[in-house]
Design a protein around this motif. Structure first.
Motif, PDB file in Angstrom:
ATOM      1  N   LYS A 287      38.582  46.884  40.326  1.00 57.37           N
ATOM      2  CA  LYS A 287      38.335  48.350  39.824  1.00 57.37           C
ATOM      3  C   LYS A 287      38.587  49.210  41.004  1.00 57.37           C
ATOM      4  N   ALA A 288      38.504  48.919  42.333  1.00 59.40           N
ATOM      5  CA  ALA A 288      38.541  49.634  43.376  1.00 59.40           C
ATOM      6  C   ALA A 288      40.203  49.740  43.653  1.00 59.40           C
ATOM      7  N   GLU A 289      40.665  48.459  43.529  1.00 59.86           N
ATOM      8  CA  GLU A 289      42.049  48.486  44.284  1.00 59.86           C
ATOM      9  C   GLU A 289      43.226  48.359  42.921  1.00 59.86           C
ATOM     10  N   MET A 290      42.488  47.963  41.771  1.00 66.15           N
ATOM     11  CA  MET A 290      43.857  48.060  40.518  1.00 66.15           C
ATOM     12  C   MET A 290      43.273  48.569  39.507  1.00 66.15           C
ATOM     13  N   PRO A 291      43.057  50.022  39.397  1.00 67.27           N
ATOM     14  CA  PRO A 291      42.173  50.470  38.223  1.00 67.27           C
ATOM     15  C   PRO A 291      42.894  50.335  37.004  1.00 67.27           C
ATOM     16  N   GLU A 292      44.103  50.016  37.016  1.00 69.87           N
ATOM     17  CA  GLU A 292      44.695  49.900  35.678  1.00 69.87           C
ATOM     18  C   GLU A 292      44.244  48.644  34.840  1.00 69.87           C
ATOM     19  N   ILE A 293      43.358  47.619  35.518  1.00 67.71           N
ATOM     20  CA  ILE A 293      42.768  46.424  34.905  1.00 67.71           C
ATOM     21  C   ILE A 293      41.315  47.169  34.571  1.00 67.71           C
ATOM     22  N   THR A 294      41.524  47.669  33.047  1.00 65.61           N
ATOM     23  CA  THR A 294      40.224  48.086  32.481  1.00 65.61           C
ATOM     24  C   THR A 294      39.441  47.235  31.939  1.00 65.61           C
ATOM     25  N   ARG A 295      39.910  46.062  31.377  1.00 62.09           N
ATOM     26  CA  ARG A 295      38.853  44.877  30.808  1.00 62.09           C
ATOM     27  C   ARG A 295      39.017  43.679  31.534  1.00 62.09           C
ATOM     28  N   LEU A 296      38.103  43.029  32.012  1.00 69.78           N
ATOM     29  CA  LEU A 296      38.226  41.679  32.624  1.00 69.78           C
ATOM     30  C   LEU A 296      37.378  40.646  32.173  1.00 69.78           C
ATOM     31  N   PHE A 297      37.869  39.437  31.716  1.00 72.12           N
ATOM     32  CA  PHE A 297      37.261  38.272  31.214  1.00 72.12           C
ATOM     33  C   PHE A 297      37.434  37.160  32.221  1.00 72.12           C
ATOM     34  N   VAL A 298      36.371  36.158  32.521  1.00 69.35           N
ATOM     35  CA  VAL A 298      36.531  35.424  33.355  1.00 69.35           C
ATOM     36  C   VAL A 298      36.271  33.821  32.741  1.00 69.35           C
ATOM     37  N   LYS A 299      37.020  32.888  33.041  1.00 69.89           N
ATOM     38  CA  LYS A 299      36.391  31.671  32.052  1.00 69.89           C
ATOM     39  C   LYS A 299      36.658  30.599  33.419  1.00 69.89           C
ATOM     40  N   PRO A 300      35.275  30.069  33.604  1.00 69.76           N
ATOM     41  CA  PRO A 300      35.078  28.971  34.659  1.00 69.76           C
ATOM     42  C   PRO A 300      35.913  27.734  34.101  1.00 69.76           C
ATOM     43  N   GLN A 301      36.762  27.052  34.919  1.00 66.58           N
ATOM     44  CA  GLN A 301      37.679  26.113  34.177  1.00 66.58           C
ATOM     45  C   GLN A 301      38.014  25.181  35.639  1.00 66.58           C
ATOM     46  N   THR A 302      38.440  23.917  35.532  1.00 68.12           N
ATOM     47  CA  THR A 302      38.963  23.185  36.486  1.00 68.12           C
ATOM     48  C   THR A 302      40.389  23.206  36.644  1.00 68.12           C
ATOM     49  N   THR A 303      41.043  23.179  37.447  1.00 66.47           N
ATOM     50  CA  THR A 303      42.526  23.481  37.727  1.00 66.47           C
ATOM     51  C   THR A 303      42.963  22.322  36.847  1.00 66.47           C
ATOM     52  N   GLY A 304      42.529  21.154  36.770  1.00 66.63           N
ATOM     53  CA  GLY A 304      43.284  20.046  35.795  1.00 66.63           C
ATOM     54  C   GLY A 304      43.281  20.380  34.275  1.00 66.63           C
ATOM     55  N   THR A 305      41.984  20.981  34.038  1.00 62.94           N
ATOM     56  CA  THR A 305      42.004  21.601  32.793  1.00 62.94           C
ATOM     57  C   THR A 305      42.909  22.630  32.349  1.00 62.94           C
ATOM     58  N   TRP A 306      43.109  23.546  33.116  1.00 65.23           N
ATOM     59  CA  TRP A 306      44.179  24.793  33.185  1.00 65.23           C
ATOM     60  C   TRP A 306      45.571  24.132  33.083  1.00 65.23           C
TER      61      TRP A 306
END
Length: 322
Positions: A287-306
């Protein structure tokens, strides 16, 4: 929707010029009977209405998110940009083509032709001034080393390049109108005045198709630039609780509104409260460095699954799209 000051300046400049030019062209068409001049008057009138629609779209897009639109209203600008393209095609190109056919089938000599030349010269001057304002703003937004066509295709702000293309089409239309009226006078063939109207219709039609194509892509949903995605991942990767930032999916909801979905593999020893704290840190920094990111969703996921799911999507999309 901060950062639209330059875009509005471009549109206001185009509005003022197009309205004055449209009235002048209609007056000249009335006194001289020129088909090409009437087509140019319709073109300028359509451009005036289009500028108003773009301003309306920017106003609507600036509304905050609500219950019925949880991701905001940013895409309203893209919708109205698409409507502008349709109007350029239906009204601008359609009326010009109709006028051209009518004057070819029933040609009439242009009267007081010098009036047309004066009006065309003044129109070129005013239209050129508006074009320079749009060009200056477009250059400011364009990335260094980026080609013109590539800059339009990668741009997420249709308000600037729409005005730029409309003004470019207007300048080309003025040249065609001048050539048609001059040829009709010198060769004593009033049909050439109607042919100029058809030429103007072709220019407007091609412009409308290109603008509609670009607006369609934005309406469907275009991702943020690779540079923006790399920056997001770099910021996320710097958090000590993140083992690896696998990837990010982004989509523009507006020129300066990006929704981002992150796939993150957290450190194995972290408990749920620590993961939650990490996500809050990431959100605060973005939010401080990239205000253009107005919505953020985070998914915990292993690198292998990704990686597995990314390859599966690539296989379903076709070769080379992994």
């Amino acid at each position: 929707m901060a950062g639209h000051g330059g875009s509005k300046t471009v549109i206001y400049a185009a509005l003022a010029g197009n309205l004055a030019i449209a009235l002048t062209k209609f007056a000249a068409a009335f006194f001289t009977g020129s088909s090409a001049m009437l087509s140019e008057g319709v073109h300028s009138l359509v451009d005036t209405g289009n500028g108003s629609l773009l301003l309306y779209g920017m106003h609507r897009a600036a509304r905050p998110a609500d219950r019925t639109h949880p991701l905001g209203h940013g895409r309203e600008l893209y919708f109205w940009s698409f409507i502008v393209a349709l109007l350029v095609f239906a009204l601008g190109a359609g009326v010009s083509f109709y006028e051209g056919i009518i004057h070819i089938m029933a040609p009439e000599p242009v009267a007081n032709v010098k009036v047309n030349y004066i009006v065309l010269g003044l129109s070129f001057l005013f239209e050129g001034s508006s074009w320079l304002v749009a060009l200056k703003e477009f250059r400011r937004q364009k990335s260094k080393g980026e080609g013109w066509l590539q800059a339009v295709q990668s741009s997420k702000d249709p308000s600037v390049y729409t005005v730029l293309f409309e003004d470019s089409a207007a300048l080309l239309g003025l040249i065609v109108a001048f050539a048609g009226i001059l040829a009709a006078e010198l060769l004593h063939m009033p049909e050439l005045d109607g042919a100029a109207s058809i030429g103007i219709a072709v220019i407007l039609g091609a412009t409308a198709v290109f603008l509609a194509r670009e607006s369609k892509g934005l309406l469907i949903g275009e991702p943020a630039s690779p540079e923006v995605q790399k920056r997001v991942l770099a910021i996320v990767q710097q958090d000590p609780a993140v083992q690896r930032a696998n990837g990010v999916l982004t989509v523009h909801m507006g020129p300066a509104e990006i929704v981002a979905a992150l796939s993150i593999e957290f450190e194995d020893h972290l408990a749920a409260p620590e993961i939650e704290a990490c996500v809050e840190r990431i959100e605060a920094r973005l939010k401080a460095e990239m205000p253009e990111i107005t919505r953020l969703f985070v998914k915990p996921q292993t690198t292998g699954t990704w990686e597995q799911r990314r390859k599966l999507i690539g296989a379903m999309s076709g070769p080379g799209l992994d």
